[in-house]
Write a protein that holds these residues in place. Structure first.
Motif, PDB file in Angstrom:
ATOM      1  N   PRO A 224      28.898 -10.608  21.261  1.00  0.00           N
ATOM      2  CA  PRO A 224      29.466  -9.391  21.849  1.00  0.00           C
ATOM      3  C   PRO A 224      28.393  -8.492  22.473  1.00  0.00           C
ATOM      4  CG  PRO A 224      30.551  -9.870  19.785  1.00  0.00           C
ATOM      5  CD  PRO A 224      29.435 -10.869  19.911  1.00  0.00           C
ATOM      6  N   ALA A 225      28.720  -7.888  23.585  1.00  0.00           N
ATOM      7  CA  ALA A 225      27.734  -7.155  24.386  1.00  0.00           C
ATOM      8  C   ALA A 225      27.014  -6.069  23.600  1.00  0.00           C
ATOM      9  CB  ALA A 225      28.415  -6.548  25.613  1.00  0.00           C
ATOM     10  N   ILE A 226      27.723  -5.371  22.727  1.00  0.00           N
ATOM     11  CA  ILE A 226      27.128  -4.257  22.005  1.00  0.00           C
ATOM     12  C   ILE A 226      26.049  -4.721  21.035  1.00  0.00           C
ATOM     13  CG2 ILE A 226      28.826  -4.265  20.123  1.00  0.00           C
ATOM     14  CD1 ILE A 226      27.221  -1.155  21.785  1.00  0.00           C
ATOM     15  N   PHE A 227      26.025  -6.008  20.699  1.00  0.00           N
ATOM     16  CA  PHE A 227      25.037  -6.545  19.765  1.00  0.00           C
ATOM     17  C   PHE A 227      23.859  -7.212  20.471  1.00  0.00           C
ATOM     18  CE2 PHE A 227      29.019  -7.290  17.046  1.00  0.00           C
ATOM     19  CZ  PHE A 227      28.964  -6.012  16.527  1.00  0.00           C
ATOM     20  N   ARG A 228      23.920  -7.333  21.775  1.00  0.00           N
ATOM     21  CA  ARG A 228      22.881  -8.068  22.503  1.00  0.00           C
ATOM     22  C   ARG A 228      21.677  -7.173  22.823  1.00  0.00           C
ATOM     23  NH1 ARG A 228      26.675 -10.103  27.379  1.00  0.00           N
ATOM     24  NH2 ARG A 228      28.392 -10.925  26.097  1.00  0.00           N
ATOM     25  N   TYR A 229      20.480  -7.705  22.573  1.00  0.00           N
ATOM     26  CA  TYR A 229      19.280  -7.017  23.025  1.00  0.00           C
ATOM     27  C   TYR A 229      19.286  -6.903  24.544  1.00  0.00           C
ATOM     28  CZ  TYR A 229      17.381  -7.673  18.303  1.00  0.00           C
ATOM     29  OH  TYR A 229      17.174  -7.646  16.951  1.00  0.00           O
ATOM     30  N   ALA A 230      19.797  -7.945  25.228  1.00  0.00           N
ATOM     31  CA  ALA A 230      19.819  -7.936  26.687  1.00  0.00           C
ATOM     32  C   ALA A 230      20.663  -6.788  27.228  1.00  0.00           C
ATOM     33  CB  ALA A 230      20.350  -9.268  27.212  1.00  0.00           C
ATOM     34  N   THR A 231      21.738  -6.469  26.552  1.00  0.00           N
ATOM     35  CA  THR A 231      22.595  -5.364  26.991  1.00  0.00           C
ATOM     36  C   THR A 231      21.824  -4.055  27.006  1.00  0.00           C
ATOM     37  OG1 THR A 231      24.585  -6.441  26.131  1.00  0.00           O
ATOM     38  CG2 THR A 231      24.686  -4.056  26.461  1.00  0.00           C
ATOM     39  N   PHE A 232      21.081  -3.801  25.938  1.00  0.00           N
ATOM     40  CA  PHE A 232      20.339  -2.545  25.837  1.00  0.00           C
ATOM     41  C   PHE A 232      19.154  -2.524  26.798  1.00  0.00           C
ATOM     42  CE2 PHE A 232      23.017  -2.272  22.228  1.00  0.00           C
ATOM     43  CZ  PHE A 232      23.132  -0.928  21.933  1.00  0.00           C
ATOM     44  N   ALA A 233      18.553  -3.681  27.014  1.00  0.00           N
ATOM     45  CA  ALA A 233      17.456  -3.747  27.976  1.00  0.00           C
ATOM     46  C   ALA A 233      17.962  -3.507  29.390  1.00  0.00           C
ATOM     47  CB  ALA A 233      16.761  -5.101  27.879  1.00  0.00           C
ATOM     48  N   ASP A 234      19.052  -4.152  29.756  1.00  0.00           N
ATOM     49  CA  ASP A 234      19.593  -4.030  31.118  1.00  0.00           C
ATOM     50  C   ASP A 234      20.095  -2.616  31.414  1.00  0.00           C
ATOM     51  OD1 ASP A 234      19.041  -6.695  31.488  1.00  0.00           O
ATOM     52  OD2 ASP A 234      21.104  -7.377  31.161  1.00  0.00           O
ATOM     53  N   SER A 235      20.575  -1.922  30.384  1.00  0.00           N
ATOM     54  CA  SER A 235      21.129  -0.580  30.584  1.00  0.00           C
ATOM     55  C   SER A 235      20.140   0.526  30.261  1.00  0.00           C
ATOM     56  CB  SER A 235      22.375  -0.401  29.708  1.00  0.00           C
ATOM     57  OG  SER A 235      22.023  -0.453  28.326  1.00  0.00           O
ATOM     58  N   GLY A 236      18.901   0.152  29.933  1.00  0.00           N
ATOM     59  CA  GLY A 236      17.933   1.177  29.542  1.00  0.00           C
ATOM     60  C   GLY A 236      18.327   1.899  28.278  1.00  0.00           C
ATOM     61  N   SER A 237      19.019   1.189  27.381  1.00  0.00           N
ATOM     62  CA  SER A 237      19.522   1.757  26.114  1.00  0.00           C
ATOM     63  C   SER A 237      20.534   2.878  26.349  1.00  0.00           C
ATOM     64  CB  SER A 237      18.378   2.264  25.223  1.00  0.00           C
ATOM     65  OG  SER A 237      17.535   1.197  24.843  1.00  0.00           O
ATOM     66  N   LEU A 238      21.230   2.788  27.467  1.00  0.00           N
ATOM     67  CA  LEU A 238      22.284   3.754  27.789  1.00  0.00           C
ATOM     68  C   LEU A 238      23.634   3.053  27.952  1.00  0.00           C
ATOM     69  CD1 LEU A 238      20.290   5.953  30.320  1.00  0.00           C
ATOM     70  CD2 LEU A 238      21.022   6.631  28.023  1.00  0.00           C
ATOM     71  N   TYR A 239      23.770   1.898  27.307  1.00  0.00           N
ATOM     72  CA  TYR A 239      25.039   1.159  27.383  1.00  0.00           C
ATOM     73  C   TYR A 239      26.163   1.968  26.751  1.00  0.00           C
ATOM     74  CZ  TYR A 239      28.485  -2.530  26.553  1.00  0.00           C
ATOM     75  OH  TYR A 239      29.628  -3.279  26.509  1.00  0.00           O
ATOM     76  N   ASN A 240      25.879   2.556  25.604  1.00  0.00           N
ATOM     77  CA  ASN A 240      26.801   3.506  24.973  1.00  0.00           C
ATOM     78  C   ASN A 240      26.055   4.828  24.798  1.00  0.00           C
ATOM     79  OD1 ASN A 240      25.082   2.479  22.960  1.00  0.00           O
ATOM     80  ND2 ASN A 240      26.508   3.122  21.353  1.00  0.00           N
ATOM     81  N   THR A 241      26.754   5.848  24.333  1.00  0.00           N
ATOM     82  CA  THR A 241      26.112   7.157  24.181  1.00  0.00           C
ATOM     83  C   THR A 241      25.055   7.096  23.090  1.00  0.00           C
ATOM     84  OG1 THR A 241      28.188   8.220  24.801  1.00  0.00           O
ATOM     85  CG2 THR A 241      26.500   9.602  23.768  1.00  0.00           C
ATOM     86  N   PRO A 242      23.803   7.316  23.425  1.00  0.00           N
ATOM     87  CA  PRO A 242      22.750   7.267  22.413  1.00  0.00           C
ATOM     88  C   PRO A 242      22.698   8.573  21.622  1.00  0.00           C
ATOM     89  CG  PRO A 242      21.799   7.810  24.526  1.00  0.00           C
ATOM     90  CD  PRO A 242      23.269   7.595  24.765  1.00  0.00           C
ATOM     91  N   PRO A 243      22.025   8.566  20.475  1.00  0.00           N
ATOM     92  CA  PRO A 243      21.844   9.801  19.703  1.00  0.00           C
ATOM     93  C   PRO A 243      20.782  10.673  20.371  1.00  0.00           C
ATOM     94  CG  PRO A 243      20.712   7.995  18.618  1.00  0.00           C
ATOM     95  CD  PRO A 243      21.418   7.402  19.797  1.00  0.00           C
ATOM     96  N   VAL A 244      21.205  11.448  21.344  1.00  0.00           N
ATOM     97  CA  VAL A 244      20.266  12.124  22.236  1.00  0.00           C
ATOM     98  C   VAL A 244      19.307  13.051  21.483  1.00  0.00           C
ATOM     99  CG1 VAL A 244      21.718  11.908  24.277  1.00  0.00           C
ATOM    100  CG2 VAL A 244      22.005  13.886  22.794  1.00  0.00           C
ATOM    101  N   HIS A 245      19.817  13.763  20.496  1.00  0.00           N
ATOM    102  CA  HIS A 245      18.932  14.703  19.798  1.00  0.00           C
ATOM    103  C   HIS A 245      17.897  13.967  18.957  1.00  0.00           C
ATOM    104  CE1 HIS A 245      17.678  17.974  17.029  1.00  0.00           C
ATOM    105  NE2 HIS A 245      17.808  18.693  18.122  1.00  0.00           N
TER     106      HIS A 245
END
Length: 364
Positions: A224-245
Motif C-alpha cells: 500500500p502506498a502509505i507504507f512505501r518509502y518510495a511514496t514519501f521520497a517521491d512526494s517529499g514526505s508530503l504525501y499526507n499531512t505531516p506533523p508540521v510543528h
C-alpha cells in the motif's frame, strides 16, 4: 523559567534544549509574520515548505552524510519501522538478518517474522542483554535482504561501538532512535537509518528515515502506498499531512546542534556527562550496581540497580523531591535509569551524581 525546570532524565519524550523551547515559545502563537502559528499553517504553504525542505537538508548536513541519501519524515515511531523495513525490503526468497541486543531489537525481529523470513545472526538474550553481540564474523546468509541492528538499547543501557560489515553487498540498517546525533560516527556504512524524534531530534510525532538512493530504488512498489518509502521520497514526505510543528521543532534542534559545535562537540560533552554518573556507580562499593558490562555501556541511557531492591522506590521518591524526574527503570526490567540525551545539561548530570553520593551516605 530556568529556575523552575527539573533535571529531566526521562527516556522519551525527553529533554529539549531550553533555548529551543524559548525560541519556539516566541513563535508559538504567530510565526514569521503569517498571523498564525506553525501548528495552524498549511503544509502546502510556501512558509512551511521552506521549513520542511530546510529540515531535511539540515539533518543530512549535521550527520555528515554524503550525497546519495534521502530524508523521509514518517509517522508511527520506530515501532512502525519494525514493520515497514521488512515490508519494503524483504522480498520472496530473501531473509532479514537481525542482531538481538535488547528488547526493542527483539521486537523488530518478531515484527519481521510477520512479514516474511527473518533469522537471528547473534543474540545476547541468554545473558540478560548485559553484553552486546559481537559484530565481526556474523553468519550472514547469501540470501540476506539486509542486516538490522539497534545501535543503542534504550531500556537496557547498552550501545554498540563497532558495526557489522556484511558481505554480498548486503545493506546495513540501524535503529538509531536513542543515539542519533549523540556521537560522531561514519554513518555512510548504513544504507538506512531510522529514529523516532523524541530522544535527540525533537518532540514526539515524527520519525526520520534516512535511506540511500540505491536501496530506495529496490524498495517495494507493490505494498500500500502509505507504507512505501518510495511514496514519501517521491512526494517529499508530503504525501499526507505531516506533523508540521514537530518537524519545525526538529529544525530548531538541528540548528541548536550546529551552534553547539556539531555532533563531535556533543559527543565529548555526552561522554563527560555519562562518566560522572558511571563514576558515582563504580566508586560506590556495590551500593549502586551497573547492569551493563563496562565495555558495552551507553552514553545515552545509564542503568543501575541498588544494593537492595527495597531502596529503589525510596531513591526515586527522594530524587523527585530534589528536582529530578524520570529515573525509574523501564517497567519491564526495574532498577534505575538516567537518560542523558543531548539536551540534558552537564549541570544536571553533576547534580545527579552528587545526589547519588549523598543518598549513599544516608542509606548505605
Amino acid at each position: 523559567m530556568n529556575e523552575q525546570r527539573k533535571h529531566n532524565f526521562n527516556p522519551g519524550p525527553a529533554a529539549l534544549p531550553l533555548e529551543v523551547l524559548e525560541e519556539a515559545q516566541e513563535a508559538f502563537v504567530e510565526y514569521g509574520g503569517l498571523g498564525m502559528s506553525m501548528m495552524e499553517v498549511s503544509h502546502r504553504s510556501k512558509a512551511y515548505e521552506q521549513v520542511h525542505e530546510e529540515t531535511q537538508s539540515l539533518l543530512l548536513e549535521v550527520l555528515g552524510l554524503p550525497s546519495g541519501y534521502r530524508v523521509l519524515f514518517m509517522g508511527g515511531g520506530a515501532s512502525a519501522q519494525f514493520a515497514l523495513v521488512p515490508m519494503n525490503l524483504l522480498t520472496e526468497g530473501k531473509s532479514g538478518v537481525y542482531l538481538l541486543s535488547g528488547s526493542f531489537a527483539e521486537k523488530a525481529y518478531l515484527e519481521a517474522l510477520t512479514v516474511g523470513d527473518a533469522v537471528v545472526a547473534a543474540s545476547t538474550k541468554e545473558q540478560g542483554w548485559r553484553v552486546l553481540p559481537k559484530t565481526d564474523g556474523l553468519p550472514i546468509p547469501p540470501n540476506a535482504a539486509y542486516v538490522h541492528m539497534t545501535t543503542n538499547n534504550t531500556i537496557e543501557g547498552s550501545q554498540f561501538r563497532t558495526f557489522p560489515e556484511p558481505a554480498y553487498d548486503v545493506p546495513l540498517i540501524g535503529d538509531m532512535t536513542s543515539d542519533l546525533l549523540c556521537r560522531d560516527i561514519d554513518l555512510s556504512r548504513f544504507a538506512l537509518i531510522y529514529a523516532g524524534a523524541q530522544k535527540n531530534l525533537g518532540p514526539a510525532g515524527v520519525t526520520a528515515v534516512i535511506i540511500r538512493d540505491d536501496l530506495l530504488e529496490r524498495a517495494s512498489k507493490t505494498i500500500p502506498a502509505i507504507f512505501r518509502y518510495a511514496t514519501f521520497a517521491d512526494s517529499g514526505s508530503l504525501y499526507n499531512t505531516p506533523p508540521v510543528h514537530s518537524i519545525y521543532m526538529v529544525n530548531l534542534v538541528l540548528k541548536w546542534v550546529q551552534r553547539q559545535g556539531g555532533v563531535a562537540a556533543l559527543e565529548r560533552r555526552n561522554a563527560r556527562k555519562a562518566q560522572r554518573i558511571y563514576e558515582a556507580i563504580d566508586v560506590s562499593g556495590g551500593f549502586y550496581q551497573g547492569i551493563i558490562e563496562k565495555d558495552c555501556r551507553s552514553i545515552m541511557n545509564i542503568t543501575w540497580r541498588m544494593v537492595s531492591d527495597a531502596l529503589t522506590p525510596l531513591f526515586v521518591e527522594q530524587s523527585e523531591r530534589y528536582g529530578f524526574d524520570g529515573l525509574a527503570g523501564h517497567r519491564s526490567v526495574g532498577g534505575l535509569r538516567a537518560s542523558a540525551y543531548n539536551a540534558v545539561t552537564e549541570e544536571s548530570c553533576r547534580a545527579l551524581a552528587d545526589f547519588m553520593t549523598d543518598f549513599q551516605k544516608r542509606y548505605g
